[in-house]
Design a protein around this motif. Structure first.
Motif: not given
Length: 495
Positions: A176-188, A205-208
């Motif tokens: 979960p935390r890494m997925l949230r980081v992905t949604g906040r900062l990543a391009d993919g 996907n919903a978390r992202i």
């Protein structure tokens, strides 16, 4: 889960086997000629059989002209972000803007530490990744170093060169935390089928999406990439049939679950040709037709071949879909037996998870949990068929002892080309044994902390993380072994 409407892309994920370096380069060149968008390479610097990822990508870049080059994913603890930023920018300049960066927080910490990297807790690893993304983007933007964080400092750094284009950052995330980081900062986002099966994608996907929206971004700002594997032939499993079957299933993943880039793990040039020449064009055509028709609801589009929970699935059915008419029922009984043993271990893993849940909820003591886990078959046989098969396998095969001392040497004598597969499986046995030790240490740590204090809560979280790490590695290991050894066991038997 909505369709994010992004253009489809396709690529290849070759095994960077040093013993087959010519074939690896030829496969990358073939991907370029076939018009695929990506050649993506895993990064395990401590893996003795692997070529260095950046050196390999540089060689591929020199031999290709169009295909994009990526790490899948870069091992951050062994790739300091400033060095990583410079390597990526340099290759991007040399290839005319064809680099994309997959980034991972790290795994296999014993191996990382042995290679000179830091050992980080799950929380520290995520914190370091967040810092690293900022360092990478600042370097590429030409900003004078001013970062001074817990894990990295760039004060006084004069960065350069700048890359030829804005290098996108993909994050390999599962929790979960890494997925949230992905949604906040990543391009993919770049998960793998073995770790994130289709039925898990909607929640992930919903978390992202939620994190992206909270950060003021649109969900479609995060491209969803997917490392997949399969085989062409007969059968009803996910990516186990004809090119048409593949295309329909990838269409379901794209339109129903939002995945828009499919990177195929294969070292077979014929499989790659069929993927590029038959599957990719038909998938694009089907997705275009679906989008013109208004798309589909998730409940109708989730691939039917992957509706079972992977942790409790009936694995014998999966192996059956991989069978071929060239094998007799007697031959197919051999790999089917391997699956029976694996299903027993999967059931034990469910028991472990239930025990940890009971500890978390206060229904079981740590001492009873540790005692139960240590008496399980999987703990006693060090994750080979081992002790469990000393009696059971004797009944079925009459001569099998265990994988490491019996089955593996037999298969290597019968087919020496299996050496990379066998070596990987043996290495994974050691990794999983270490994860079991980590689970035991987490149980011991929990004993030392009061369950109702902050330290106790952290100890329980660490125990849950240890179980998650074990589950991720074990389930992927069992599935890989079943697929990689299926035909060999049917042909050559146990030994």
């Amino acid at each position: 889960m909505p369709d994010y409407g992004l253009d489809l892309e396709f690529g290849v994920f070759p095994n960077p086997d040093a013993a087959r370096h010519r074939e690896v380069l030829e496969l990358a060149q073939l991907a370029d000629v076939l018009g695929l968008e990506h050649v993506s390479v895993q990064d395990h610097p401590y893996q003795a059989r692997h070529l260095d990822t950046w050196t390999l990508l540089s060689a591929i870049g020199a031999r290709t002209s169009q295909v994009r080059l990526s790490t899948n994913v870069a091992n951050l603890p062994l790739r300091p972000p400033v060095v990583l930023a410079k390597a990526a920018a340099t290759l991007d300049v040399l290839t005319g803007g064809r680099v994309e960066l997959g980034l991972g927080a790290g795994a296999f910490w014993d191996a990382i530490e042995a290679a000179g990297g830091p050992r980080r807790s799950p929380g520290e690893a995520v914190d370091a990744l967040v810092e690293a993304i900022g360092v990478l983007r600042g370097f590429w933007a030409g900003e004078t170093g001013r970062h001074d964080g817990e894990h990295y400092s760039t004060r006084g750094l004069r960065p350069g060169p700048r890359p030829a284009h804005d290098i996108p950052i993909w994050v390999g995330a599962l929790k979960p935390r890494m997925l949230r980081v992905t949604g906040r900062l990543a391009d993919g986002w770049i998960p793998s089928l073995a770790y994130a099966p289709p039925e898990a994608l909607p929640e992930m996907n919903a978390r992202i999406d939620d994190a992206a929206i909270t950060a003021g971004r649109a969900p479609q700002d995060v491209r969803r990439l997917y490392n997949v594997h399969g085989r062409f032939g007969t059968g009803s499993g996910l990516l186990q049939g004809t090119p048409k079957d593949w295309a329909e299933q990838l269409t379901d993943l794209a339109v129903g679950l939002g995945m828009s880039t499919f990177i195929l793990a294969t070292d077979d040039p014929d499989v790659l040709r069929r993927f590029a020449e038959e599957v990719a064009p038909l998938t694009r055509e089907l997705v275009a037709a679906e989008r013109e028709g208004g798309g589909r609801e998730t409940s109708e589009s989730t691939p039917s071949a992957a509706t079972n929970d992977p942790e409790v699935r009936a694995s014998a059915e999966t192996v059956a879909t991989q069978s071929s008419s060239r094998f007799t029922a007697h031959q197919l009984a051999i790999p089917a037996h391997l699956v029976e043993v694996h299903d027993y271990l999967r059931a034990e893993l469910d028991q472990v998870r239930d025990i940890v849940r009971q500890v978390r909820e206060g229904h079981a003591t740590v001492g009873s949990a540790r005692s139960a886990i240590n008496t399980m078959t999987m703990r006693q046989n060090n994750w080979t068929l081992g002790a469990y098969c000393e009696s059971y396998c004797r009944i079925v095969t009459g001569h099998h002892t265990n994988e490491d001392r019996g089955m593996f040497p037999h298969l290597l004598r019968a087919d020496p080309t299996l050496e990379p597969v066998v070596t990987r499986l043996q290495d994974e046995h050691e990794v999983i044994a270490d994860l079991l030790d980590g689970l035991d240490r987490a149980l011991v740590a929990l004993v030392a902390d009061p369950a109702d204090g902050s330290e106790g809560h952290r100890a329980i979280d660490a125990l849950s993380d240890a179980v998650d790490d074990l589950a991720e590695s074990l389930l992927a290991h069992l599935s890989y072994e079943e697929e990689a050894l299926h035909d060999a066991l049917a042909t050559h038997g146990f030994g």
